[in-house]
Design a protein around this motif. Structure first.
Motif, PDB file in Angstrom:
ATOM      1  N   SER A 281       0.813  -1.210   0.000  1.00  0.00           N
ATOM      2  CA  SER A 281       0.000   0.000   0.000  1.00  0.00           C
ATOM      3  C   SER A 281       0.850   1.265   0.000  1.00  0.00           C
ATOM      4  CB  SER A 281      -0.900  -0.018   1.236  1.00  0.00           C
ATOM      5  OG  SER A 281      -1.440   1.243   1.510  1.00  0.00           O
ATOM      6  N   THR A 282       0.299   2.336  -0.610  1.00  0.00           N
ATOM      7  CA  THR A 282       0.964   3.637  -0.538  1.00  0.00           C
ATOM      8  C   THR A 282       1.024   4.159   0.892  1.00  0.00           C
ATOM      9  OG1 THR A 282      -1.175   4.622  -1.122  1.00  0.00           O
ATOM     10  CG2 THR A 282       0.438   4.391  -2.887  1.00  0.00           C
ATOM     11  N   ASN A 283       0.144   3.666   1.764  1.00  0.00           N
ATOM     12  CA  ASN A 283       0.195   4.077   3.165  1.00  0.00           C
ATOM     13  C   ASN A 283       1.505   3.656   3.835  1.00  0.00           C
ATOM     14  OD1 ASN A 283      -2.431   5.363   3.722  1.00  0.00           O
ATOM     15  ND2 ASN A 283      -3.247   3.386   3.094  1.00  0.00           N
ATOM     16  N   PHE A 284       2.167   2.660   3.272  1.00  0.00           N
ATOM     17  CA  PHE A 284       3.447   2.195   3.794  1.00  0.00           C
ATOM     18  C   PHE A 284       4.424   3.349   3.981  1.00  0.00           C
ATOM     19  CE2 PHE A 284       7.806   1.103   2.483  1.00  0.00           C
ATOM     20  CZ  PHE A 284       8.158   0.151   3.431  1.00  0.00           C
ATOM     21  N   ILE A 285       4.479   4.243   3.008  1.00  0.00           N
ATOM     22  CA  ILE A 285       5.500   5.287   3.021  1.00  0.00           C
ATOM     23  C   ILE A 285       5.274   6.271   4.166  1.00  0.00           C
ATOM     24  CG2 ILE A 285       4.345   6.879   1.401  1.00  0.00           C
ATOM     25  CD1 ILE A 285       7.109   7.243   0.060  1.00  0.00           C
ATOM     26  N   ILE A 286       4.008   6.612   4.427  1.00  0.00           N
ATOM     27  CA  ILE A 286       3.732   7.604   5.475  1.00  0.00           C
ATOM     28  C   ILE A 286       3.957   7.010   6.864  1.00  0.00           C
ATOM     29  CG2 ILE A 286       1.236   7.217   5.805  1.00  0.00           C
ATOM     30  CD1 ILE A 286       0.960  10.313   5.594  1.00  0.00           C
ATOM     31  N   HIS A 287       3.661   5.734   7.029  1.00  0.00           N
ATOM     32  CA  HIS A 287       3.871   5.094   8.335  1.00  0.00           C
ATOM     33  C   HIS A 287       5.353   4.817   8.586  1.00  0.00           C
ATOM     34  CE1 HIS A 287      -0.353   4.925   8.861  1.00  0.00           C
ATOM     35  NE2 HIS A 287      -0.577   3.967   7.991  1.00  0.00           N
ATOM     36  N   LEU A 288       6.070   4.372   7.564  1.00  0.00           N
ATOM     37  CA  LEU A 288       7.492   4.080   7.760  1.00  0.00           C
ATOM     38  C   LEU A 288       8.270   5.353   8.074  1.00  0.00           C
ATOM     39  CD1 LEU A 288       9.222   1.443   7.630  1.00  0.00           C
ATOM     40  CD2 LEU A 288      10.124   2.342   5.477  1.00  0.00           C
ATOM     41  N   LEU A 289       7.911   6.456   7.433  1.00  0.00           N
ATOM     42  CA  LEU A 289       8.574   7.730   7.734  1.00  0.00           C
ATOM     43  C   LEU A 289       8.322   8.149   9.178  1.00  0.00           C
ATOM     44  CD1 LEU A 289       7.807   9.638   4.417  1.00  0.00           C
ATOM     45  CD2 LEU A 289      10.091   9.075   5.282  1.00  0.00           C
ATOM     46  N   ALA A 290       7.103   7.902   9.667  1.00  0.00           N
ATOM     47  CA  ALA A 290       6.797   8.250  11.060  1.00  0.00           C
ATOM     48  C   ALA A 290       7.594   7.378  12.027  1.00  0.00           C
ATOM     49  CB  ALA A 290       5.297   8.091  11.314  1.00  0.00           C
ATOM     50  N   ILE A 291       7.710   6.091  11.731  1.00  0.00           N
ATOM     51  CA  ILE A 291       8.464   5.173  12.590  1.00  0.00           C
ATOM     52  C   ILE A 291       9.942   5.571  12.607  1.00  0.00           C
ATOM     53  CG2 ILE A 291       9.226   2.774  12.849  1.00  0.00           C
ATOM     54  CD1 ILE A 291       6.456   2.040  11.496  1.00  0.00           C
TER      55      ILE A 291
END
Length: 582
Positions: A281-291
């Protein structure tokens, strides 16, 4: 007494347990801590230096994906007990993707704060994070990163594949059913039948949507036991994995293996490469950046494409392919994919198993090449998440090529602008809407601040007048997100968002937009004079929260290219109790 690293030791040479600050005390304080716990029937020997393991549970009947996690927690407890630890289960805020309004993403940061403070404030030596639904996985991990004690993750697993009219279906089909219904090709009674046929067991979405992407992410980062990502929720092996995870966390406490030891730059790069291979998912990028922001690991949106360069799509799952998570597990699961990627991955990255990632996947096998393809014969050449730059998205925007239409990757056309989601819903089916297949649909004010919370509405439905003509895809651009189960030529996460007064926020219907995804650019053809005139008359066009958490969110949320985390939560703050009053 200390060892050479400065860690406090007991007289027997073992590292002092964090929980000893509560249960190892003498006098009044120790009396209080132990006495109140004894009302649960805990005998003396459980306070005698055993590792106390917290089971952080996002079970909730309002989060259907996670509604079976109470049962899974019992398996974790068995593992903790057999390894000589003592398990204590505790609840934290659960984020149900389907039911929560205005969007579960608004509460990801709140749940992460709940997790962080629950761990820090309590006598825990290690923690098992039980997650499943989309936002629960990154929220739990973000919170745990901020505390940095020994941690292992256990996902709830995907549901069984749905069956409708003797065909396999899953959540990705919702978008197809919706368009067919709007086009008059599917009756409401057929919609009800499909609805009753889709979610036929506990677990999260049965495709490579965001929940499965998050489960894949944490396994690829080495934070779970192998096969965590794909074992179906109702497969008995999911309980086995949970029990083994409970046993392993006790050993991790004794070995003092913390998240900071595992979440190195190599672990993040492994996750990025693996996400490209599975079509995540494209959501991967926003969550990984937050982590990464929580761990203090340098990672920017610009890094993603370089890391995933030349990694094709290896997994043939919806929405980028045709199969389902259940099929993926039986075909070999994530270890098989990572073994196929072994020449690119950091095989020396350490994992919660105590072994390297290379060792974890060295014996993995692929049982179905139609589902898990080799590198020299991929499902699709283009994969991963493409990061676009241009005057419409100075800080970046994202596009998922494996779910897009190749003929639209280079396109120049007029914008049709919806100022917000309510505007879109009110007008999208108007038969007089001035759009055709060359038009680019633009949705503004659905970013982190503008909604608030950045909802999954970026994959706007095709106008009904075009559906009636058989048009099934067109370019859509927004500062919001889209579900990992969705597909189409959709540009998302535009940063800076419209609510900041950016150029994206100044767009008007008729403006000519040029998308060149192959060259990774997104621009609007406007003169400096026009831009300046619009900027002078621009006014915010989004609701401003005046109280509570929503106000805190709007005041402190960062833009999408930084992970949409709070500015005051970046960086780990450790496991020391905020203020010890005893």
């Amino acid at each position: 007494m200390s060892d050479t690293t400065g860690k406090e030791l007991h007289m027997d040479g073992k590292k002092k347990l964090r929980s000893a600050e509560w249960f190892g005390r003498k006098g009044k304080d120790g009396f209080i801590y132990r006495a109140w716990m004894r009302n649960q029937g805990i005998p003396d020997h459980e306070f005698s230096g055993k590792p106390i393991i917290g089971i952080c549970n996002t079970w909730s009947e309002l989060t259907p994906c996670n509604a079976h996690l109470r049962d899974l927690a019992e398996s974790v407890k068995r593992g903790v007990l057999e390894a000589g630890g003592y398990p204590l289960e505790f609840p934290v805020m659960s984020l149900g993707e389907t039911l929560m309004k205005p969007t579960a993403m608004l509460f990801r940061n709140l749940a992460s704060m709940d997790v962080e403070e629950s761990i820090r404030a309590n006598p825990l030596d290690g923690v098992v994070l039980l997650c499943g639904c989309d936002k629960t996985t990154p929220a739990l991990l973000m919170g745990a990163c901020s505390v940095d004690i020994p941690t292992i993750m256990v996902s709830g697993g995907p549901m069984l594949t749905g069956r409708y009219l003797n065909k396999s279906i899953a959540t990705s089909d919702i978008w197809r059913f919706s368009e067919e219904s709007r086009a008059g090709l599917m009756t409401q009674e057929q919609m009800y039948m499909a609805e009753a046929s889709m979610c036929r067991s506990p677990g999260h979405c049965a495709v490579m949507g965001t929940a499965s992407t998050m489960a894949t992410m944490v396994e690829a980062m080495g934070l779970t036991l192998p096969h965590n990502a794909a074992i179906p929720a109702v497969d008995a092996r999911r309980k086995v994995l949970a029990q083994l995870s409970g046993a392993r966390i006790v050993d991790m406490v004794r070995e003092d293996v913390k998240l900071s030891h595992l979440l190195t730059r190599k672990a993040f790069e492994n996750a990025i490469m693996t996400n490209a291979a599975v079509g995540g998912s494209t959501n991967f990028i926003i969550h990984l950046l937050a982590i990464a922001g929580r761990m203090g690991v340098p990672l920017s949106i610009e890094d993603f494409e370089g890391i995933e360069k030349n990694i094709p799509l290896l997994v043939n799952l919806q929405p980028s392919g045709e199969f389902f998570m259940e099929d993926f597990y039986y075909a070999g699961g994530l270890p098989a994919v990572m073994r196929n990627l072994k020449e690119r991955l950091h095989g020396d990255a350490m994992t919660v198993t105590g072994r390297t990632m290379g060792e974890n996947v060295s014996h993995a096998e692929t049982h179905n090449d139609n589902i898990i393809a080799p590198m020299d014969s991929p499902v699709k050449v283009d994969s991963g998440i493409w990061v676009l730059k241009g005057n419409l998205c100075e800080n970046g925007a994202v596009l998922k090529p494996s779910a897009a239409s190749s003929q639209l990757m280079r396109h120049r056309g007029p914008a049709f602008v919806f100022e917000n989601i309510e505007d879109f819903k009110a007008r999208i089916d108007d038969p007089d809407l001035d759009v055709d297949e060359h038009t680019i649909l633009v949705l503004k004010n659905v970013g982190p601040k503008g909604y608030p919370g950045m909802p999954e509405v970026g994959n706007m439905g095709i106008p009904k007048k075009l559906l009636d003509r058989g048009i099934t895809d067109m370019i859509r651009i927004s500062d919001g997100r889209m579900s990992g189960t969705a597909f189409g030529t959709v540009v998302l996460h535009v940063s800076p968002e419209a609510a900041t007064g950016s150029l994206f926020g100044l767009l008007e219907t008729g403006d000519i937009i040029v998308l060149d995804a192959i060259s990774r650019t997104l621009n609007v053809e406007l003169s400096d004079e026009v831009i300046e005139a619009r900027r002078k008359r621009w006014k915010p066009n989004y609701p401003v929260s005046e109280r509570g958490y929503a106000k805190l969110y709007q005041d402190h949320v960062q833009q999408a290219h930084l992970g949409a985390d709070f500015d005051f939560l970046r960086g780990s703050s450790g496991d020391a109790v905020t203020r010890d009053s005893h």
